[in-house]
Design a protein around this motif. Structure first.
Motif, mmCIF file in Angstrom:
data_model
loop_
_atom_site.group_PDB
_atom_site.id
_atom_site.type_symbol
_atom_site.label_atom_id
_atom_site.label_comp_id
_atom_site.label_asym_id
_atom_site.label_seq_id
_atom_site.Cartn_x
_atom_site.Cartn_y
_atom_site.Cartn_z
ATOM 1 N N GLU A 150 0.844 -1.188 0.000
ATOM 2 C CA GLU A 150 0.000 0.000 0.000
ATOM 3 C C GLU A 150 0.882 1.241 0.000
ATOM 4 O OE1 GLU A 150 -3.906 -0.566 2.490
ATOM 5 O OE2 GLU A 150 -2.226 -1.330 3.667
ATOM 6 N N GLY A 151 0.465 2.255 -0.727
ATOM 7 C CA GLY A 151 1.206 3.509 -0.755
ATOM 8 C C GLY A 151 0.266 4.695 -0.827
ATOM 9 N N GLU A 152 0.314 5.572 0.181
ATOM 10 C CA GLU A 152 -0.515 6.768 0.211
ATOM 11 C C GLU A 152 0.203 7.881 0.956
ATOM 12 O OE1 GLU A 152 -4.932 6.695 0.454
ATOM 13 O OE2 GLU A 152 -4.574 4.764 1.417
ATOM 14 N N SER A 153 -0.247 9.105 0.724
ATOM 15 C CA SER A 153 0.313 10.252 1.422
ATOM 16 C C SER A 153 -0.333 10.411 2.793
ATOM 17 C CB SER A 153 0.093 11.523 0.599
ATOM 18 O OG SER A 153 0.752 11.435 -0.649
ATOM 19 N N LEU A 154 0.256 11.276 3.617
ATOM 20 C CA LEU A 154 -0.296 11.532 4.943
ATOM 21 C C LEU A 154 -1.620 12.281 4.858
ATOM 22 C CD1 LEU A 154 2.941 12.341 6.961
ATOM 23 C CD2 LEU A 154 1.475 10.339 7.194
ATOM 24 N N ILE A 155 -1.811 13.104 3.837
ATOM 25 C CA ILE A 155 -3.131 13.619 3.481
ATOM 26 C C ILE A 155 -3.263 13.482 1.972
ATOM 27 C CG2 ILE A 155 -3.283 15.233 5.413
ATOM 28 C CD1 ILE A 155 -2.714 17.508 3.402
ATOM 29 N N SER A 156 -4.489 13.335 1.480
ATOM 30 C CA SER A 156 -4.666 13.150 0.036
ATOM 31 C C SER A 156 -4.569 14.459 -0.721
ATOM 32 C CB SER A 156 -6.017 12.475 -0.241
ATOM 33 O OG SER A 156 -5.972 11.124 0.149
ATOM 34 N N ASP A 157 -5.340 15.455 -0.296
ATOM 35 C CA ASP A 157 -5.354 16.754 -0.968
ATOM 36 C C ASP A 157 -5.762 17.823 0.023
ATOM 37 O OD1 ASP A 157 -4.809 16.498 -3.905
ATOM 38 O OD2 ASP A 157 -6.434 15.037 -3.771
ATOM 39 N N TYR A 158 -5.510 19.065 -0.352
ATOM 40 C CA TYR A 158 -6.047 20.162 0.437
ATOM 41 C C TYR A 158 -6.391 21.318 -0.490
ATOM 42 C CZ TYR A 158 -1.836 23.157 0.244
ATOM 43 O OH TYR A 158 -0.812 23.958 -0.176
ATOM 44 N N LEU A 159 -7.277 22.161 -0.002
ATOM 45 C CA LEU A 159 -7.746 23.299 -0.786
ATOM 46 C C LEU A 159 -7.983 24.463 0.154
ATOM 47 C CD1 LEU A 159 -8.970 24.481 -3.477
ATOM 48 C CD2 LEU A 159 -11.171 23.575 -2.675
ATOM 49 N N VAL A 160 -7.409 25.619 -0.174
ATOM 50 C CA VAL A 160 -7.700 26.838 0.579
ATOM 51 C C VAL A 160 -9.013 27.402 0.061
ATOM 52 C CG1 VAL A 160 -6.936 29.185 1.127
ATOM 53 C CG2 VAL A 160 -5.257 27.326 0.972
ATOM 54 N N LEU A 161 -10.022 27.454 0.930
ATOM 55 C CA LEU A 161 -11.364 27.814 0.491
ATOM 56 C C LEU A 161 -11.656 29.306 0.564
ATOM 57 C CD1 LEU A 161 -13.463 24.934 2.064
ATOM 58 C CD2 LEU A 161 -12.766 25.189 -0.301
ATOM 59 N N SER A 162 -11.042 30.005 1.504
ATOM 60 C CA SER A 162 -11.360 31.425 1.631
ATOM 61 C C SER A 162 -10.234 32.150 2.354
ATOM 62 C CB SER A 162 -12.679 31.606 2.381
ATOM 63 O OG SER A 162 -12.599 31.049 3.670
ATOM 64 N N HIS A 163 -10.272 33.471 2.255
ATOM 65 C CA HIS A 163 -9.300 34.311 2.924
ATOM 66 C C HIS A 163 -10.042 35.381 3.716
ATOM 67 C CE1 HIS A 163 -6.839 32.502 -0.213
ATOM 68 N NE2 HIS A 163 -5.772 32.870 0.446
ATOM 69 N N THR A 164 -9.384 35.906 4.727
ATOM 70 C CA THR A 164 -9.927 37.034 5.449
ATOM 71 C C THR A 164 -9.686 38.298 4.646
ATOM 72 O OG1 THR A 164 -7.858 37.398 6.623
ATOM 73 C CG2 THR A 164 -9.434 35.878 7.632
ATOM 74 N N ALA A 165 -10.211 39.401 5.121
ATOM 75 C CA ALA A 165 -10.059 40.673 4.406
ATOM 76 C C ALA A 165 -8.598 41.078 4.283
ATOM 77 C CB ALA A 165 -10.854 41.751 5.127
ATOM 78 N N SER A 166 -7.779 40.640 5.215
ATOM 79 C CA SER A 166 -6.356 40.985 5.174
ATOM 80 C C SER A 166 -5.557 40.096 4.240
ATOM 81 C CB SER A 166 -5.769 40.892 6.585
ATOM 82 O OG SER A 166 -5.819 39.554 7.046
ATOM 83 N N GLY A 167 -6.192 39.094 3.638
ATOM 84 C CA GLY A 167 -5.502 38.211 2.720
ATOM 85 C C GLY A 167 -4.960 36.945 3.355
ATOM 86 N N ARG A 168 -5.143 36.773 4.661
ATOM 87 C CA ARG A 168 -4.641 35.569 5.324
ATOM 88 C C ARG A 168 -5.585 34.394 5.088
ATOM 89 N NH1 ARG A 168 -3.720 36.898 11.446
ATOM 90 N NH2 ARG A 168 -3.166 34.676 11.414
ATOM 91 N N VAL A 169 -5.010 33.194 5.056
ATOM 92 C CA VAL A 169 -5.813 31.983 4.895
ATOM 93 C C VAL A 169 -6.788 31.880 6.067
ATOM 94 C CG1 VAL A 169 -5.744 29.474 4.784
ATOM 95 C CG2 VAL A 169 -3.955 30.821 3.669
ATOM 96 N N ASP A 170 -8.050 31.571 5.765
ATOM 97 C CA ASP A 170 -9.065 31.502 6.807
ATOM 98 C C ASP A 170 -9.613 30.094 6.980
ATOM 99 O OD1 ASP A 170 -11.062 32.332 8.670
ATOM 100 O OD2 ASP A 170 -12.516 32.344 7.038
ATOM 101 N N ARG A 171 -9.987 29.431 5.878
ATOM 102 C CA ARG A 171 -10.624 28.124 5.961
ATOM 103 C C ARG A 171 -9.974 27.178 4.957
ATOM 104 N NH1 ARG A 171 -16.113 26.260 4.524
ATOM 105 N NH2 ARG A 171 -16.359 28.179 3.357
ATOM 106 N N ILE A 172 -9.810 25.919 5.353
ATOM 107 C CA ILE A 172 -9.091 24.939 4.536
ATOM 108 C C ILE A 172 -9.915 23.664 4.452
ATOM 109 C CG2 ILE A 172 -7.017 23.475 4.424
ATOM 110 C CD1 ILE A 172 -5.509 25.741 5.812
ATOM 111 N N GLN A 173 -9.883 23.044 3.291
ATOM 112 C CA GLN A 173 -10.510 21.732 3.117
ATOM 113 C C GLN A 173 -9.409 20.694 2.940
ATOM 114 O OE1 GLN A 173 -14.145 20.997 0.544
ATOM 115 N NE2 GLN A 173 -12.587 20.051 -0.723
ATOM 116 N N ILE A 174 -9.422 19.673 3.800
ATOM 117 C CA ILE A 174 -8.417 18.616 3.768
ATOM 118 C C ILE A 174 -9.121 17.300 3.464
ATOM 119 C CG2 ILE A 174 -6.600 17.423 5.051
ATOM 120 C CD1 ILE A 174 -6.531 19.879 6.933
#
Length: 288
Positions: A150-174
């Motif tokens: 078997e071979g897999e990564s520690l997580i499969s994928d991730y996606l940054v879903l939104s940012h705050t008004a200042s441009g910082r990452v706010d919410r992530i989908q893993i």
């Protein structure tokens, strides 16, 4: 159950306990060094029934601190599955959608200005670190053994879903990897173990690794492991330095839940691990 009957995501729950994958608590699926990122390297662990390889991508090998995010994922997936079994929620899917603030709180990383960037870098390394497991398993007809790879990564994928008004990452989908999802959803036996919240306050990577080993091997009782065996499961490069740090940890008596004692052995020093609630008179299990 039909895939359409499952929720796409599993969501955050308050006040849950931290969980880890029991199968991999006695090997390091990550690097233990803060200084070396070990990009492109491979660590191999030879076991009685096969071997495990940890392969790093170009962003570097995931660290033991990056793995805190995996602990969070396992913990919330386990809670979602427990709620489903009690009829209080839907069958969870593989997507996990936390806010950055949720990750920082769970992992006890603080809330400094660079923490969102730290999370994104950690996710790059977790996605790029592959675990290859080659084991011998009983064949389905009961005649002989089969080689299972078997071979897999520690997580499969991730996606940054939104940012705050200042441009910082706010919410992530893993997306949880299949090996974690399969363990929690499909297994009939105990595949996760509860980890002390004090684990996140342990600064030394070796102390963190020893705690995970102790939780897996000793549980509420005790166990005995050779220094050399533990070193070989840690992925570290210098046995002498490993022994120095381990002896310092033993002397400090600061590991959550467990008492550590060194004992001379026929093939080298042994580590006696005893749960603090257990009588020291009980004979430890030898895993040297």
């Amino acid at each position: 159950m039909d895939e359409r009957e499952r929720a796409d995501c599993f969501v955050l729950a308050d006040g849950i306990s931290t969980k880890d994958s029991r199968d991999y608590m006695d090997v390091a699926l990550f690097r233990m060094s803060k200084r070396e990122n070990r990009a492109g390297e491979v660590i191999r662990y030879d076991l009685a029934d096969g071997y495990i390889e940890v392969k790093a991508g170009p962003d570097g090998m995931a660290s033991i601190w990056d793995y805190d995010i995996v602990l969070m994922l396992i913990s919330h997936l386990t809670e979602a599955m427990n709620l489903y079994k009690r009829g209080r929620g839907e069958m969870p899917g593989r997507l996990f959608t936390p806010h950055v603030s949720d990750i920082l709180k769970f992992c006890q990383w603080g809330d400094g200005g660079n923490q969102a960037r730290r999370i994104e870098s950690a996710l790059d390394r977790l996605k790029g670190t592959t675990i290859k497991s080659v084991r011998q398993r009983p064949s389905r007809n009961g005649k002989g053994l089969m080689r299972q790879v078997e071979g897999e990564s520690l997580i499969s994928d991730y996606l940054v879903l939104s940012h705050t008004a200042s441009g910082r990452v706010d919410r992530i989908q893993i997306e949880a990897p299949r090996w974690i999802y399969r363990q929690v959803i499909d297994s009939q036996g105990p595949v996760v173990l509860t980890v002390s919240q004090a684990y996140f306050l342990i600064d030394s990577p070796i102390a963190r690794f020893i705690y995970r080993l102790a939780r897996r091997a000793a549980g509420k009782s005790n166990a005995k492991w050779g220094f050399k065996t533990i070193y070989e499961r840690s992925g570290l490069k210098c046995f002498k330095e490993f022994c120095r740090i381990l002896r310092r940890l033993i002397k400090s008596d600061s590991l959550p839940d467990y008492l550590l004692v060194e004992e001379a052995g026929l093939y080298g020093p042994q580590l006696i691990i005893t749960h603090r609630s257990t009588s020291a008179a009980r004979q430890p299990v030898d895993n040297s």
